[in-house]
Design a protein around this motif. Structure first.
Motif, PDB file in Angstrom:
ATOM      1  N   LEU A  23      17.067 -48.237  -2.021  1.00  0.00           N
ATOM      2  CA  LEU A  23      17.022 -47.049  -2.961  1.00  0.00           C
ATOM      3  C   LEU A  23      15.749 -47.120  -3.551  1.00  0.00           C
ATOM      4  N   SER A  54      21.756 -47.426 -11.395  1.00  0.00           N
ATOM      5  CA  SER A  54      22.543 -46.292 -11.115  1.00  0.00           C
ATOM      6  C   SER A  54      21.491 -45.218 -10.994  1.00  0.00           C
ATOM      7  N   ASP A  98      25.810 -42.394 -10.296  1.00  0.00           N
ATOM      8  CA  ASP A  98      26.468 -43.035  -9.347  1.00  0.00           C
ATOM      9  C   ASP A  98      25.859 -44.542  -9.314  1.00  0.00           C
ATOM     10  N   GLU A 156      24.872 -47.505  -7.585  1.00  0.00           N
ATOM     11  CA  GLU A 156      24.350 -47.990  -6.188  1.00  0.00           C
ATOM     12  C   GLU A 156      24.303 -49.291  -5.780  1.00  0.00           C
ATOM     13  N   GLU A 213      28.269 -48.690  -2.247  1.00  0.00           N
ATOM     14  CA  GLU A 213      28.521 -47.570  -1.147  1.00  0.00           C
ATOM     15  C   GLU A 213      29.275 -48.287  -0.022  1.00  0.00           C
TER      16      GLU A 213
END
Length: 143
Positions: free
Chosen positions: A39, A97, A101, A103, A120
């Motif tokens: 990310l 997050s 969401d 992560e 996920e």
């Protein structure tokens, strides 16, 4: 003669499998490879930090505080372990997050273990920290 080969193969094959699996499970890596490549750190809008001893929770939304948390962890050398026993005095849960969401979840046990939970994929990885991490930057948040 065939019995000797079968016996030798019966001994060497499990040893070879054990060696290969040990090499795959105990590979060295770093925090950047396991977390920050998954990310973009600039997109993290919120980090929830929970201290395990009293379950006190802090929400970080300030970009400077988020960078202060993530900076000491970048390029941190890790060694993959498989369900290592973790006797800890203090542990911190960090939830990263992006756009509300969750992560990635991190759990740092003292300064010896790091657990990485990928929300996920619903998968957790266990790492031993090759170097002690100074956790005062997290402890200061709770004062």
């Amino acid at each position: 003669m065939k019995k000797r080969y079968k016996l030798l193969l019966g001994i060497l094959l499990p040893l070879l499998i054990l060696y290969i699996s040990t090499m795959l499970l105990t590979r060295d890596t770093d925090f950047t490879t396991e977390v920050t490549e998954r990310l973009d750190l600039k997109e993290i809008h919120e980090i929830e930090v929970i201290r395990s001893s009293d379950e006190k929770t802090i929400m970080l939304t300030n970009k400077a505080e988020i960078d202060q948390i993530m900076q000491p962890l970048e390029d941190l050398p890790l060694k993959k372990v498989w369900f290592a026993k973790s006797d800890f005095k203090e542990a911190y849960w960090l939830t990263l997050s992006i756009n509300d969401d969750r992560e990635i979840g991190l759990r740092i046990d003292d300064n010896h273990h790091l657990f990485v939970y990928l929300y996920e994929e619903n998968y957790m990885k266990d790492y031993k920290l090759n170097h002690d991490v100074d956790l005062t930057f997290i402890e200061q948040l709770f004062q």
